[in-house]
Design an enzyme around this catalytic site. Sequence first.
Site, PDB file in Angstrom:
ATOM      1  N   ASP A 206       0.730  -1.384  -0.169  1.00  0.00           N
ATOM      2  CA  ASP A 206      -0.142  -0.001   0.054  1.00  0.00           C
ATOM      3  C   ASP A 206       0.905   1.372   0.069  1.00  0.00           C
ATOM      4  O   ASP A 206       1.790   1.229   0.683  1.00  0.00           O
ATOM      5  CB  ASP A 206      -0.780   0.016   1.186  1.00  0.00           C
ATOM      6  CG  ASP A 206      -2.004   0.949   1.010  1.00  0.00           C
ATOM      7  OD1 ASP A 206      -2.695   1.171   0.477  1.00  0.00           O
ATOM      8  OD2 ASP A 206      -1.802   1.866   2.190  1.00  0.00           O
ATOM      9  N   GLU A 258       2.258  -0.238  -4.975  1.00  0.00           N
ATOM     10  CA  GLU A 258       1.385   0.854  -5.178  1.00  0.00           C
ATOM     11  C   GLU A 258       1.931   2.201  -5.276  1.00  0.00           C
ATOM     12  O   GLU A 258       2.418   2.666  -4.333  1.00  0.00           O
ATOM     13  CB  GLU A 258       0.230   0.559  -4.398  1.00  0.00           C
ATOM     14  CG  GLU A 258      -0.996   1.546  -5.047  1.00  0.00           C
ATOM     15  CD  GLU A 258      -1.684   2.093  -3.759  1.00  0.00           C
ATOM     16  OE1 GLU A 258      -1.287   2.389  -2.558  1.00  0.00           O
ATOM     17  OE2 GLU A 258      -2.931   2.539  -4.067  1.00  0.00           O
TER      18      GLU A 258
HETATM   19  C1  NOJ Z   1      -4.516   2.896  -0.919  1.00  0.00           C
HETATM   20  C2  NOJ Z   1      -5.502   2.012  -0.726  1.00  0.00           C
HETATM   21  O1  NOJ Z   1      -5.750   1.548  -2.118  1.00  0.00           O
HETATM   22  C3  NOJ Z   1      -6.560   2.774  -0.121  1.00  0.00           C
HETATM   23  O2  NOJ Z   1      -7.949   1.948  -0.145  1.00  0.00           O
HETATM   24  C4  NOJ Z   1      -6.377   3.400   1.111  1.00  0.00           C
HETATM   25  O3  NOJ Z   1      -7.468   4.263   1.810  1.00  0.00           O
HETATM   26  C5  NOJ Z   1      -5.078   4.078   1.267  1.00  0.00           C
HETATM   27  N1  NOJ Z   1      -4.058   3.529   0.224  1.00  0.00           N
HETATM   28  C6  NOJ Z   1      -4.375   4.317   2.394  1.00  0.00           C
HETATM   29  O4  NOJ Z   1      -3.998   3.142   3.130  1.00  0.00           O
END
Ligand code: NOJ
Length: 573
Positions: A206, A258
Amino acid sequence: MTEWWRHAVIYQIYPRSFGDGDGDGMGDLAGITARMQYLADLGIDALWLSPVFASPQVDHGYDISDYRDIDPLFGTLEDMDELIATAHDYGIRVTLDFVPNHTSDQHQWFTAAVASGRGSPERARYLFRDGRGPNGDEPPNNWKSVFGGPSWTRVDEPDGSPGQWYYHLFAPEQPDLNWRNPEVVAEFASVLRFWLDRGADGFRIDVSDALIKDDAWPDTATGEPIIPKGEDSPVHEVYREFRRVMDAYPGDRMAVIETGAEDEIVSLFIRPDEMHLAFNFKFVHAGFDGPKLRAAIDSSLAANAAVGAPTTWVTDNHDTPRSVSRLGQNATLAGAYVPGTMASGIFQEVDLELGTRRARALALVLLALPGAAYIYNGQELGLPNVDDLPDEVLQDPIWERSGRTVRGRDGCRIPVPWTTGANLGFSRARAKPWLPIPREWASLSVAAQHASADSMLTLYREALRVRRASTALGRGTLRWVSAPGEADDLLVLDMVGEGSTVRVVVNLSGAAIDLPEGELLLASQPVSAGQLPAIAAAWVALPPAPSIADRLISAVGDLTEAIPIVPTLRPGG
Ligand code: NOJ
């Protein structure tokens, strides 16, 4: 080493919304395990589960209070063991969400940090700073949170006096960790080992590029944070450490990054000694716009090739309005969702028939391109975004944090419809699903689509079956056939595999076009008389190219026809 991830099809499960095993209206691990046959029949290679760890659920699990336990909402550690074992029995790998940027404010580390006071080693695990102004009443800088509002929150010191501020890129309940602190690196390496030991095949990481912040904490003109990601950023050393941890395990484990950064920055994170894959968000935002698609494909392939990494292809996820709705707007708007804002789009004038038609065509692009493809649960059913949820059912923290101005991401997180019966088979009849499922989704349910030749589900199943049997689709090398200047109307590319070539034809124009000669493998719309209709895509296996030997024989044949045979002259003869 198979490096399966280089061309895998990975299916994202949003656990709240996939299947409810215990009948409380919330999806869970047992609900996933019970539906493993469906996933096997779909033909995917691996799963990615959005977070299921212990969490107060302020951001639906992206706020973790214990990284080594499962939230009771989703089950137990034993349920996870069973899920992994069942998936493995079907030959499906399991990757888990890994959330290193921030913990929950209920994490034992954070409560200890608040309780331990200024200058303590507990505080050094997070990003605590003194405030500005005479009494430290002002936040340390003007950076804004992604979820709206300031990214600093003040705590009371153990003696009750107003104290330091802590940094949170997202909600105040998601305090950011201090990744310059080796203790943090060591702890998360140990969390990785915990799940690798339990059989996880890898991780989705993440906001992976955001771990390190500019430690001068300067104000910025727009309030955007400064997050060093370039070659010199210490963030890369963190990923090198994670890679060392993963490489110590057998079984070809994988991690996907990500990041919404530019391609050249993204590729830094997937150098051979860092992580394996990175999401390709440019492709998400290209919509059904030919030039944007072509540019996204080319730039990502080039940047990743430079570091020897494959590219991923994604159109949908749990943060982005569903593509059927996005693509149902006019072509220009289709790419207009702004990364990082996580807006839910409240789309005006969505033409779902058009959006579905475009999404079908795009599916054949997604699953043809070289590299790994991601599918978000419900994408294979052609679910639209739900943009008319009543205010009182909204759950995304963005809704409240933005002062009820941004509706958030609930519209792409609605539970999956399985049958035409009560709660559309997601949950038991008397349960109340955590977000309401539109009744009309009965016609989009798995049961309704299962046997229908022209359903989205059948298209995905067929596409995955054809892809699996092919050396070209997903695995081969891309060669453009159409010219860049034609991209408004046409994208044609060859996927060249070992001994076979599949031509991918995407007709973005308003008129039918001729398909090339060859075997039609699959089309997103019915093909008749060799013509691909408007707004459609097709896969055509090209007739095998003659081998070099065949070409020589035929060239010699041509020559012998053209040149009269000359008797061989013997030396001295
Ligand atoms: C990216 C995640 O995909 C999202 O759903 C989340 O709210 C944020 N990161 C914070 O962790």
